[in-house]
Design a protein around this motif. Structure first.
Motif, short mmCIF file in Angstrom:
data_model
loop_
_atom_site.label_atom_id
_atom_site.label_comp_id
_atom_site.label_asym_id
_atom_site.label_seq_id
_atom_site.Cartn_x
_atom_site.Cartn_y
_atom_site.Cartn_z
N CYS A 98 7.56 -25.52 -26.03
CA CYS A 98 8.04 -26.81 -25.57
C CYS A 98 8.56 -26.67 -24.14
N PHE A 99 8.14 -27.57 -23.26
CA PHE A 99 8.59 -27.57 -21.88
C PHE A 99 9.30 -28.88 -21.58
N LEU A 103 0.75 -27.66 -15.94
CA LEU A 103 1.92 -28.42 -16.40
C LEU A 103 2.93 -28.60 -15.27
N THR A 142 8.98 -17.37 -21.38
CA THR A 142 8.22 -18.58 -21.67
C THR A 142 7.26 -18.36 -22.83
N ILE A 144 0.46 -23.17 -17.84
CA ILE A 144 1.71 -23.71 -17.29
C ILE A 144 1.57 -24.09 -15.81
N ASP A 177 3.90 -32.95 -21.90
CA ASP A 177 2.65 -32.70 -22.60
C ASP A 177 2.10 -31.34 -22.17
N TYR A 178 1.76 -30.51 -23.14
CA TYR A 178 1.38 -29.12 -22.85
C TYR A 178 0.04 -28.81 -23.48
N GLU A 179 -0.95 -28.57 -22.65
CA GLU A 179 -2.30 -28.24 -23.12
C GLU A 179 -2.52 -26.73 -22.99
N SER A 233 10.51 -20.26 -15.08
CA SER A 233 9.63 -19.72 -16.12
C SER A 233 10.12 -18.33 -16.48
N TYR A 236 3.97 -19.31 -24.49
CA TYR A 236 2.70 -19.94 -24.11
C TYR A 236 1.90 -20.43 -25.32
#
Length: 259
Positions: free
Chosen positions: A78-79, A124, A71, A121, A112-114, A68, A73
């Motif tokens: 995109c991760f 995630l 990053t 993170i 998928d990133y909420e 990280s 946020y």
């Protein structure tokens, strides 16, 4: 025992690293978590890529490496989850993986990133670790992608009689690492004499095997454990004393065949 490594620019003064570790252990209590470094300079994916690239292969195959650095946020962040050389990598798609591995074409998935959680993170990373170590098919971890954000690394420039490289890293001892590999050096050298020139200092005309090959306080060069040219001062700080910083040029000139 499943192994997860962490590499970040969070530092150690704040609570962010602890939050990630807590989320990981909540997901799997049997994890072994190893800190590679949290002292990466803020947003410096080049430094982070260098450190993680040189560290990850020392761990057992199947380890997960979370990164990280710089990053994003935001909802547009995109991760990725990547499988490479029998290791797993989880981190932002900001160019760091291309700096480590060049172009990758397979085993890459967008996660998928909420963003409606506090410090999202951590969830995630924990979810991805749970998926991988839970024995679920890796190709179900996210949406397949066939290209990632690419950052171009500076490469040494060669002619038949010369290599022109640059400083790519300065370690904690202020040893200077150059983007000239031993393989490239030997391929161009073909047994010839050489001089290694930097700034206006006395050129180096031989390579050593380790730091102690030179008297204390003297400059030396050798190929380090990463296979890269390193310029150092025995028991001294090469970067400060020689005035060498990131991106400074290092030149190797080859002459006649060695007798």
């Amino acid at each position: 025992m499943p192994i997860v490594t962490l590499t970040s620019d969070f530092g150690l003064a704040d609570h962010y690293v602890a939050m990630i570790k807590g989320a990981l252990l909540t997901q799997r209590k049997d994890l072994t978590i190893v800190d590679i470094s949290h002292n990466i300079k803020n947003y410096d994916i080049v430094q982070g890529a260098f450190i993680l690239k040189n560290a990850y292969s020392s761990f057992p195959e199947g380890s997960i490496h979370i990164v990280s650095i710089n990053t994003d946020y935001s909802p547009d962040g995109c991760f990725l989850a990547i499988r490479h050389n029998n290791h797993y990598f989880i981190g932002p798609d900001n160019g760091i993986f291309s700096l480590m591995f060049g172009s990758l074409k397979q085993d890459m998935y967008e996660l998928d990133y909420e963003v409606d959680e506090d410090f999202p993170i951590k969830y995630l990373f924990a979810k991805a670790v749970g998926h991988i170590f839970g024995g679920m098919p890796f190709n179900e971890i996210g949406i397949p992608v066939d290209a990632i954000e690419e950052r171009i690394t500076l490469l040494a420039v060669t002619t038949p009689n010369q290599i022109r490289g640059s400083v790519i890293y300065v370690d904690n001892y202020e040893n200077v690492i150059v983007n000239i590999s031993q393989e490239l050096f030997e391929r161009v050298a073909q047994g010839r004499n050489f001089t290694i020139t930097f700034k206006r200092h006395q050129p180096l005309k031989k390579l050593s095997d380790n730091y102690s090959d030179a008297p204390v306080g003297e400059t030396l060069g050798f190929f380090n454990s990463s296979g890269l040219l390193e310029i150092a001062i025995n028991m001294g700080k090469a970067s400060s004393l020689l005035g060498l910083q990131l991106d400074d040029m290092i030149q190797v000139d080859f002459s006649e065949k060695a007798s």
